[in-house]
Design an enzyme around this catalytic site. Sequence first.
Site, PDB file in Angstrom:
ATOM      1  N   ASN A 236      18.289 -51.482 -82.852  1.00 31.81           N
ATOM      2  CA  ASN A 236      17.697 -52.784 -83.185  1.00 31.81           C
ATOM      3  C   ASN A 236      16.179 -52.816 -83.323  1.00 31.81           C
ATOM      4  O   ASN A 236      15.658 -53.733 -83.949  1.00 31.81           O
ATOM      5  CB  ASN A 236      18.071 -53.804 -82.100  1.00 31.81           C
ATOM      6  CG  ASN A 236      19.576 -54.004 -82.024  1.00 31.81           C
ATOM      7  OD1 ASN A 236      20.189 -54.393 -82.997  1.00 31.81           O
ATOM      8  ND2 ASN A 236      20.162 -53.711 -80.870  1.00 31.81           N
TER       9      ASN A 236
ATOM     10  N   ASP B 186      12.856 -54.729 -70.336  1.00 31.69           N
ATOM     11  CA  ASP B 186      13.508 -55.150 -71.574  1.00 31.69           C
ATOM     12  C   ASP B 186      12.574 -54.914 -72.765  1.00 31.69           C
ATOM     13  O   ASP B 186      11.491 -55.486 -72.833  1.00 31.69           O
ATOM     14  CB  ASP B 186      13.870 -56.640 -71.454  1.00 31.69           C
ATOM     15  CG  ASP B 186      14.733 -57.090 -72.613  1.00 31.69           C
ATOM     16  OD1 ASP B 186      14.253 -57.045 -73.761  1.00 31.69           O
ATOM     17  OD2 ASP B 186      15.886 -57.475 -72.363  1.00 31.69           O
TER      18      ASP B 186
ATOM     19  N   ARG C 104      14.102 -46.044 -65.122  1.00 28.02           N
ATOM     20  CA  ARG C 104      14.026 -44.653 -64.630  1.00 28.02           C
ATOM     21  C   ARG C 104      12.800 -43.958 -65.212  1.00 28.02           C
ATOM     22  O   ARG C 104      12.477 -44.142 -66.385  1.00 28.02           O
ATOM     23  CB  ARG C 104      15.280 -43.877 -65.055  1.00 28.02           C
ATOM     24  CG  ARG C 104      16.519 -44.295 -64.322  1.00 28.02           C
ATOM     25  CD  ARG C 104      17.741 -43.538 -64.821  1.00 28.02           C
ATOM     26  NE  ARG C 104      18.832 -44.457 -65.067  1.00 28.02           N
ATOM     27  CZ  ARG C 104      19.851 -44.228 -65.893  1.00 28.02           C
ATOM     28  NH1 ARG C 104      19.943 -43.091 -66.536  1.00 28.02           N
ATOM     29  NH2 ARG C 104      20.780 -45.132 -66.059  1.00 28.02           N
TER      30      ARG C 104
ATOM     31  N   HIS D  14      25.969 -39.529 -71.401  1.00 23.71           N
ATOM     32  CA  HIS D  14      26.040 -40.203 -72.712  1.00 23.71           C
ATOM     33  C   HIS D  14      26.879 -39.381 -73.700  1.00 23.71           C
ATOM     34  O   HIS D  14      26.720 -39.527 -74.916  1.00 23.71           O
ATOM     35  CB  HIS D  14      24.644 -40.396 -73.342  1.00 23.71           C
ATOM     36  CG  HIS D  14      23.865 -41.544 -72.786  1.00 23.71           C
ATOM     37  ND1 HIS D  14      22.488 -41.555 -72.760  1.00 23.71           N
ATOM     38  CD2 HIS D  14      24.248 -42.727 -72.255  1.00 23.71           C
ATOM     39  CE1 HIS D  14      22.060 -42.687 -72.226  1.00 23.71           C
ATOM     40  NE2 HIS D  14      23.114 -43.416 -71.896  1.00 23.71           N
TER      41      HIS D  14
ATOM     42  N   ARG E 242      36.759 -44.297 -68.614  1.00 27.99           N
ATOM     43  CA  ARG E 242      35.484 -43.598 -68.616  1.00 27.99           C
ATOM     44  C   ARG E 242      35.264 -43.022 -67.220  1.00 27.99           C
ATOM     45  O   ARG E 242      35.360 -43.743 -66.220  1.00 27.99           O
ATOM     46  CB  ARG E 242      34.354 -44.564 -68.946  1.00 27.99           C
ATOM     47  CG  ARG E 242      33.027 -43.870 -68.866  1.00 27.99           C
ATOM     48  CD  ARG E 242      31.905 -44.827 -68.750  1.00 27.99           C
ATOM     49  NE  ARG E 242      30.645 -44.110 -68.694  1.00 27.99           N
ATOM     50  CZ  ARG E 242      29.536 -44.623 -68.193  1.00 27.99           C
ATOM     51  NH1 ARG E 242      29.533 -45.850 -67.709  1.00 27.99           N
ATOM     52  NH2 ARG E 242      28.437 -43.924 -68.169  1.00 27.99           N
TER      53      ARG E 242
ATOM     54  N   ASN F  17      18.956 -48.975 -72.197  1.00 28.31           N
ATOM     55  CA  ASN F  17      18.380 -49.031 -70.856  1.00 28.31           C
ATOM     56  C   ASN F  17      18.359 -47.639 -70.242  1.00 28.31           C
ATOM     57  O   ASN F  17      17.400 -47.227 -69.623  1.00 28.31           O
ATOM     58  CB  ASN F  17      19.216 -49.962 -69.997  1.00 28.31           C
ATOM     59  CG  ASN F  17      18.366 -51.004 -69.364  1.00 28.31           C
ATOM     60  OD1 ASN F  17      17.158 -50.805 -69.176  1.00 28.31           O
ATOM     61  ND2 ASN F  17      18.977 -52.108 -69.036  1.00 28.31           N
TER      62      ASN F  17
ATOM     63  N   ILE G 299      18.073 -50.133 -78.197  1.00 31.37           N
ATOM     64  CA  ILE G 299      16.737 -50.000 -78.779  1.00 31.37           C
ATOM     65  C   ILE G 299      16.817 -49.236 -80.105  1.00 31.37           C
ATOM     66  O   ILE G 299      16.260 -49.660 -81.122  1.00 31.37           O
ATOM     67  CB  ILE G 299      15.785 -49.287 -77.790  1.00 31.37           C
ATOM     68  CG1 ILE G 299      15.640 -50.117 -76.500  1.00 31.37           C
ATOM     69  CG2 ILE G 299      14.428 -49.022 -78.429  1.00 31.37           C
ATOM     70  CD1 ILE G 299      14.905 -49.410 -75.360  1.00 31.37           C
TER      71      ILE G 299
ATOM     72  N   GLU H 290      31.103 -46.432 -77.707  1.00 31.26           N
ATOM     73  CA  GLU H 290      31.638 -45.575 -76.652  1.00 31.26           C
ATOM     74  C   GLU H 290      33.099 -45.905 -76.354  1.00 31.26           C
ATOM     75  O   GLU H 290      33.914 -45.017 -76.126  1.00 31.26           O
ATOM     76  CB  GLU H 290      30.770 -45.704 -75.394  1.00 31.26           C
ATOM     77  CG  GLU H 290      29.404 -45.038 -75.615  1.00 31.26           C
ATOM     78  CD  GLU H 290      28.373 -45.346 -74.550  1.00 31.26           C
ATOM     79  OE1 GLU H 290      27.778 -46.432 -74.599  1.00 31.26           O
ATOM     80  OE2 GLU H 290      28.163 -44.502 -73.677  1.00 31.26           O
TER      81      GLU H 290
ATOM     82  N   ASN I 197      36.216 -49.155 -68.115  1.00 37.35           N
ATOM     83  CA  ASN I 197      34.960 -48.552 -67.661  1.00 37.35           C
ATOM     84  C   ASN I 197      34.586 -49.234 -66.348  1.00 37.35           C
ATOM     85  O   ASN I 197      34.078 -50.353 -66.341  1.00 37.35           O
ATOM     86  CB  ASN I 197      33.885 -48.775 -68.736  1.00 37.35           C
ATOM     87  CG  ASN I 197      32.545 -48.197 -68.338  1.00 37.35           C
ATOM     88  OD1 ASN I 197      32.358 -47.736 -67.208  1.00 37.35           O
ATOM     89  ND2 ASN I 197      31.596 -48.236 -69.245  1.00 37.35           N
TER      90      ASN I 197
HETATM   91  P1  ADP Z   1      22.511 -50.018 -71.779  1.00 33.32           P
HETATM   92  O1  ADP Z   1      21.954 -48.637 -71.569  1.00 33.32           O
HETATM   93  O2  ADP Z   1      22.393 -50.882 -70.549  1.00 33.32           O
HETATM   94  O3  ADP Z   1      23.878 -50.040 -72.444  1.00 33.32           O
HETATM   95  P2  ADP Z   1      21.618 -51.116 -74.304  1.00 33.32           P
HETATM   96  O4  ADP Z   1      22.051 -49.980 -75.145  1.00 33.32           O
HETATM   97  O5  ADP Z   1      22.364 -52.400 -74.418  1.00 33.32           O
HETATM   98  O6  ADP Z   1      21.487 -50.711 -72.783  1.00 33.32           O
HETATM   99  O7  ADP Z   1      20.049 -51.385 -74.647  1.00 33.32           O
HETATM  100  C1  ADP Z   1      19.323 -52.360 -73.973  1.00 33.32           C
HETATM  101  C2  ADP Z   1      17.905 -52.330 -74.518  1.00 33.32           C
HETATM  102  O8  ADP Z   1      17.929 -52.605 -75.925  1.00 33.32           O
HETATM  103  C3  ADP Z   1      16.994 -53.380 -73.883  1.00 33.32           C
HETATM  104  O9  ADP Z   1      15.738 -52.809 -73.585  1.00 33.32           O
HETATM  105  C4  ADP Z   1      16.855 -54.402 -74.997  1.00 33.32           C
HETATM  106  O10 ADP Z   1      15.653 -55.110 -74.929  1.00 33.32           O
HETATM  107  C5  ADP Z   1      16.881 -53.501 -76.212  1.00 33.32           C
HETATM  108  N1  ADP Z   1      17.118 -54.262 -77.434  1.00 33.32           N
HETATM  109  C6  ADP Z   1      18.240 -54.895 -77.833  1.00 33.32           C
HETATM  110  N2  ADP Z   1      18.012 -55.564 -78.987  1.00 33.32           N
HETATM  111  C7  ADP Z   1      16.704 -55.352 -79.316  1.00 33.32           C
HETATM  112  C8  ADP Z   1      15.843 -55.754 -80.381  1.00 33.32           C
HETATM  113  N3  ADP Z   1      16.281 -56.533 -81.364  1.00 33.32           N
HETATM  114  N4  ADP Z   1      14.561 -55.325 -80.389  1.00 33.32           N
HETATM  115  C9  ADP Z   1      14.091 -54.551 -79.384  1.00 33.32           C
HETATM  116  N5  ADP Z   1      14.848 -54.126 -78.355  1.00 33.32           N
HETATM  117  C10 ADP Z   1      16.134 -54.524 -78.321  1.00 33.32           C
END
Ligand code: ADP
Length: 393
Positions: free
Chosen positions: A331, A275, A233, A173, A84, A203, A328, A381, A11
């Site tokens: 988690n 974040d 964004r 995605h 990718r 993100n 998000i 992915e 990627n």
């Molecule tokens: P990307 O689109 O860059 O791949 P990710 O899928 O890794 O992003 O998601 C990143 C987001 O997930 C961040 O906003 C991070 O704070 C959030 N995140 C990860 N773990 C947790 C958690 N335990 N609680 C809340 N948010 C989380």
Amino acid sequence: MTSNISILVINCGSSSLKFSLITASGDQLIQGIAEQLGTADAALSFEREGIDRVISISGADHKQVLDAVFGEIKDFAVAAIGHRVVHGGEDFKTAALIDADVLAAIEKNSSLAPLHNPANLVGIKAAQTAYPSLPQVAVFDTAFHQTMPPVAYRYALPEPLYTEQGIRRYGFHGTSHAYVSRRASQLSEAPAPHGWVCAHLGNGASTCAIFDGKSLDTSMGLTPLEGLVMGTRSGSIDPGLIIHLISRLGYSADEVDGLLNKKSGLLGLSGTTNDMRELGELAADPQSQHQTSAQLAIDVFCYKAAQSISAMICALPTFTGLLFTGGIGENAHPIRAQICGHLQHFGLSIDTEANQTRKPAERCISCIDSTRQVWVIPTDEEGQIAFDTRQLI
Ligand code: ADP
């Protein structure tokens, strides 16, 4: 013929490169990331058999970092390389075995993804040079969404903009939505065909309506800016706002681009961070000067996500349930609860304890008597790219 050997997944971003070596049973033998390519701080970090290592590759470009990656994986049998590729335009409805025509089509679609497709091409060409005899496959973020009907993909703009300039909704995605909905259909005992709404919340964030394994609509459009509130964004805004920024406030096109892609979303609303973990902490801290704005950022994020999910439900002939994925979605249980709180008219009711239980596994979190199911399914992915690559070799 190649089921017992691994697929290398690459990627390539504009200044980073992620890779992963995946067996037929889905195990990752080695995975890593190289960042800040082209600078003195360039470094390659990777995990092999549970051991983390970092190698300094100061000044390295994509080709040099791939040579370092190939050095690390030389003991493993590699069957093929899956790349990718962000934008396949209307040329690719599935993954494609790379040849001169495929390379030309990726190049042509660079006009739709000027930051991404050229970087993807660099990775492909470096891999072809290093492994000329291996099959190479392009897996497109957009391909899964090529099943969308015109009502979902056309903008209400004059037709020549579509027919002559390719301006339409493409969606992104795709590998994540394809993987997560496929897993949900394998896990769910609901009668098929299934109609899922998948919410990939990271993100970058998008929703997708998937019926019987096919994407019928998705929230991202011509670019990944459309749709949900994301880390930096804005997501969907009034198009008139762009005219206002340019003609009234004197923004240049580059400034509008920077504003909407890099300074908006959770970061713009909170005024402090993109974040979600940090926002949760700030919103819970009465001492923080950002408490109110952090809470507002979370509230807008959840409200817009729920609105988008309800719009996706309209695309489905039947609605089996909602799938959460991404950093998000996987988690953040308070975010899942808040989003589902907006969606009670749609028969979505989550079990508080199941939602709050922290585990990295695929799980159903809806109440036993919920009309619709709600699942948390960690995305994969790289695994999906390896799966698509293996299908073609
Ligand atoms: P990307 O689109 O860059 O791949 P990710 O899928 O890794 O992003 O998601 C990143 C987001 O997930 C961040 O906003 C991070 O704070 C959030 N995140 C990860 N773990 C947790 C958690 N335990 N609680 C809340 N948010 C989380």
